[in-house]
Scaffold this motif. Structure first.
Motif, PDB file in Angstrom:
ATOM      1  N   GLN A  21     -10.176  12.146  -4.042  1.00  0.00           N
ATOM      2  CA  GLN A  21      -8.817  11.663  -4.264  1.00  0.00           C
ATOM      3  C   GLN A  21      -8.221  12.315  -5.516  1.00  0.00           C
ATOM      4  N   ALA A  22      -9.036  12.495  -6.540  1.00  0.00           N
ATOM      5  CA  ALA A  22      -8.553  13.137  -7.779  1.00  0.00           C
ATOM      6  C   ALA A  22      -8.158  14.586  -7.520  1.00  0.00           C
ATOM      7  N   GLU A  23      -8.942  15.300  -6.713  1.00  0.00           N
ATOM      8  CA  GLU A  23      -8.625  16.703  -6.417  1.00  0.00           C
ATOM      9  C   GLU A  23      -7.341  16.818  -5.607  1.00  0.00           C
ATOM     10  N   LEU A  24      -7.145  15.905  -4.659  1.00  0.00           N
ATOM     11  CA  LEU A  24      -5.906  15.927  -3.883  1.00  0.00           C
ATOM     12  C   LEU A  24      -4.712  15.635  -4.789  1.00  0.00           C
ATOM     13  N   ALA A  25      -4.853  14.666  -5.672  1.00  0.00           N
ATOM     14  CA  ALA A  25      -3.768  14.343  -6.611  1.00  0.00           C
ATOM     15  C   ALA A  25      -3.425  15.556  -7.463  1.00  0.00           C
ATOM     16  N   GLU A  26      -4.437  16.268  -7.910  1.00  0.00           N
ATOM     17  CA  GLU A  26      -4.201  17.470  -8.718  1.00  0.00           C
ATOM     18  C   GLU A  26      -3.461  18.528  -7.911  1.00  0.00           C
ATOM     19  N   GLU A  27      -3.857  18.717  -6.650  1.00  0.00           N
ATOM     20  CA  GLU A  27      -3.164  19.683  -5.789  1.00  0.00           C
ATOM     21  C   GLU A  27      -1.699  19.320  -5.621  1.00  0.00           C
ATOM     22  N   ILE A  28      -1.437  18.030  -5.434  1.00  0.00           N
ATOM     23  CA  ILE A  28      -0.061  17.577  -5.254  1.00  0.00           C
ATOM     24  C   ILE A  28       0.744  17.821  -6.526  1.00  0.00           C
ATOM     25  N   HIS A  38       8.390  17.281 -11.438  1.00  0.00           N
ATOM     26  CA  HIS A  38       7.354  16.587 -12.203  1.00  0.00           C
ATOM     27  C   HIS A  38       7.056  15.291 -11.462  1.00  0.00           C
ATOM     28  N   LEU A  39       5.855  15.188 -10.898  1.00  0.00           N
ATOM     29  CA  LEU A  39       5.455  13.994 -10.160  1.00  0.00           C
ATOM     30  C   LEU A  39       4.232  13.374 -10.801  1.00  0.00           C
ATOM     31  N   ALA A  40       4.241  12.072 -10.892  1.00  0.00           N
ATOM     32  CA  ALA A  40       3.068  11.342 -11.360  1.00  0.00           C
ATOM     33  C   ALA A  40       2.221  11.022 -10.139  1.00  0.00           C
ATOM     34  N   CYS A  41       1.078  11.627 -10.047  1.00  0.00           N
ATOM     35  CA  CYS A  41       0.182  11.381  -8.919  1.00  0.00           C
ATOM     36  C   CYS A  41      -1.244  11.445  -9.441  1.00  0.00           C
ATOM     37  N   ASP A  42      -2.023  10.413  -9.153  1.00  0.00           N
ATOM     38  CA  ASP A  42      -3.418  10.400  -9.573  1.00  0.00           C
ATOM     39  C   ASP A  42      -4.269   9.810  -8.453  1.00  0.00           C
ATOM     40  N   GLU A  43      -5.586   9.756  -8.684  1.00  0.00           N
ATOM     41  CA  GLU A  43      -6.477   9.292  -7.624  1.00  0.00           C
ATOM     42  C   GLU A  43      -6.201   7.840  -7.241  1.00  0.00           C
ATOM     43  N   LYS A  44      -5.732   7.035  -8.184  1.00  0.00           N
ATOM     44  CA  LYS A  44      -5.385   5.649  -7.877  1.00  0.00           C
ATOM     45  C   LYS A  44      -4.264   5.591  -6.845  1.00  0.00           C
ATOM     46  N   ARG A  45      -3.280   6.434  -7.038  1.00  0.00           N
ATOM     47  CA  ARG A  45      -2.138   6.470  -6.113  1.00  0.00           C
ATOM     48  C   ARG A  45      -2.580   6.943  -4.729  1.00  0.00           C
ATOM     49  N   ILE A  46      -3.417   7.972  -4.689  1.00  0.00           N
ATOM     50  CA  ILE A  46      -3.924   8.455  -3.401  1.00  0.00           C
ATOM     51  C   ILE A  46      -4.658   7.327  -2.684  1.00  0.00           C
ATOM     52  N   GLY A  47      -5.515   6.621  -3.419  1.00  0.00           N
ATOM     53  CA  GLY A  47      -6.261   5.506  -2.831  1.00  0.00           C
ATOM     54  C   GLY A  47      -5.345   4.421  -2.291  1.00  0.00           C
ATOM     55  N   ARG A  48      -4.292   4.124  -3.013  1.00  0.00           N
ATOM     56  CA  ARG A  48      -3.341   3.098  -2.560  1.00  0.00           C
ATOM     57  C   ARG A  48      -2.622   3.548  -1.292  1.00  0.00           C
ATOM     58  N   TRP A  49      -2.276   4.836  -1.205  1.00  0.00           N
ATOM     59  CA  TRP A  49      -1.658   5.351   0.030  1.00  0.00           C
ATOM     60  C   TRP A  49      -2.643   5.246   1.181  1.00  0.00           C
ATOM     61  N   ARG A  55       3.791   1.643   0.507  1.00  0.00           N
ATOM     62  CA  ARG A  55       4.379   2.520   1.510  1.00  0.00           C
ATOM     63  C   ARG A  55       4.131   3.971   1.157  1.00  0.00           C
ATOM     64  N   TRP A  56       4.204   4.813   2.135  1.00  0.00           N
ATOM     65  CA  TRP A  56       4.042   6.250   1.916  1.00  0.00           C
ATOM     66  C   TRP A  56       5.008   6.686   0.837  1.00  0.00           C
ATOM     67  N   PRO A  57       4.662   7.733   0.113  1.00  0.00           N
ATOM     68  CA  PRO A  57       5.489   8.147  -1.026  1.00  0.00           C
ATOM     69  C   PRO A  57       6.909   8.553  -0.653  1.00  0.00           C
ATOM     70  N   SER A  58       7.679   8.741  -1.689  1.00  0.00           N
ATOM     71  CA  SER A  58       9.068   9.184  -1.514  1.00  0.00           C
ATOM     72  C   SER A  58       9.092  10.515  -0.761  1.00  0.00           C
ATOM     73  N   PRO A  59      10.226  10.852  -0.187  1.00  0.00           N
ATOM     74  CA  PRO A  59      10.319  12.140   0.521  1.00  0.00           C
ATOM     75  C   PRO A  59       9.917  13.321  -0.361  1.00  0.00           C
ATOM     76  N   ARG A  60      10.272  13.274  -1.632  1.00  0.00           N
ATOM     77  CA  ARG A  60       9.924  14.378  -2.544  1.00  0.00           C
ATOM     78  C   ARG A  60       8.413  14.495  -2.693  1.00  0.00           C
ATOM     79  N   THR A  61       7.735  13.381  -2.908  1.00  0.00           N
ATOM     80  CA  THR A  61       6.280  13.408  -3.064  1.00  0.00           C
ATOM     81  C   THR A  61       5.606  13.731  -1.739  1.00  0.00           C
ATOM     82  N   GLY A  62       6.107  13.148  -0.655  1.00  0.00           N
ATOM     83  CA  GLY A  62       5.544  13.441   0.663  1.00  0.00           C
ATOM     84  C   GLY A  62       5.661  14.913   1.012  1.00  0.00           C
TER      85      GLY A  62
END
Length: 81
Positions: A21-28, A38-49, A55-62
């Motif tokens: 999850q941390a690696e995916l957050a870093e890629e995002i 500039h997006l705030a994304c970390d492994e906690k957020r990935i886990g919550r998704w 809900r799934w992230p905003s269109p920009r983050t998605g």
């Protein structure tokens, strides 16, 4: 804001790419930065998704999620966007 249930598609795609999850957050975050965002994304957020706690992230983050995988569409990541 509650989600609509677990996002099994996102989890499966992340696992198929052998990413934590941390690696995916870093890629995002890296993808967003290359797009001038500039997006705030970390492994906690990935886990919550993945668990459907939010809900799934905003269109920009998605969009950054999709672009980081090369898929180009948030729907391919299980998003309702």
């Amino acid at each position: 804001m509650t989600g609509e249930g677990p996002n099994h598609t996102l989890r499966r795609l992340r696992q198929q790419r052998n990413l934590s999850q941390a690696e995916l957050a870093e890629e995002i975050r890296d993808t967003a930065q290359r797009m001038g965002l500039h997006l705030a994304c970390d492994e906690k957020r990935i886990g919550r998704w993945e668990r459907g706690e939010v809900r799934w992230p905003s269109p920009r983050t998605g969009g950054c999620c999709a672009w980081s995988s090369g898929s180009r569409t948030p729907k391919s990541w299980g998003s309702g966007l």
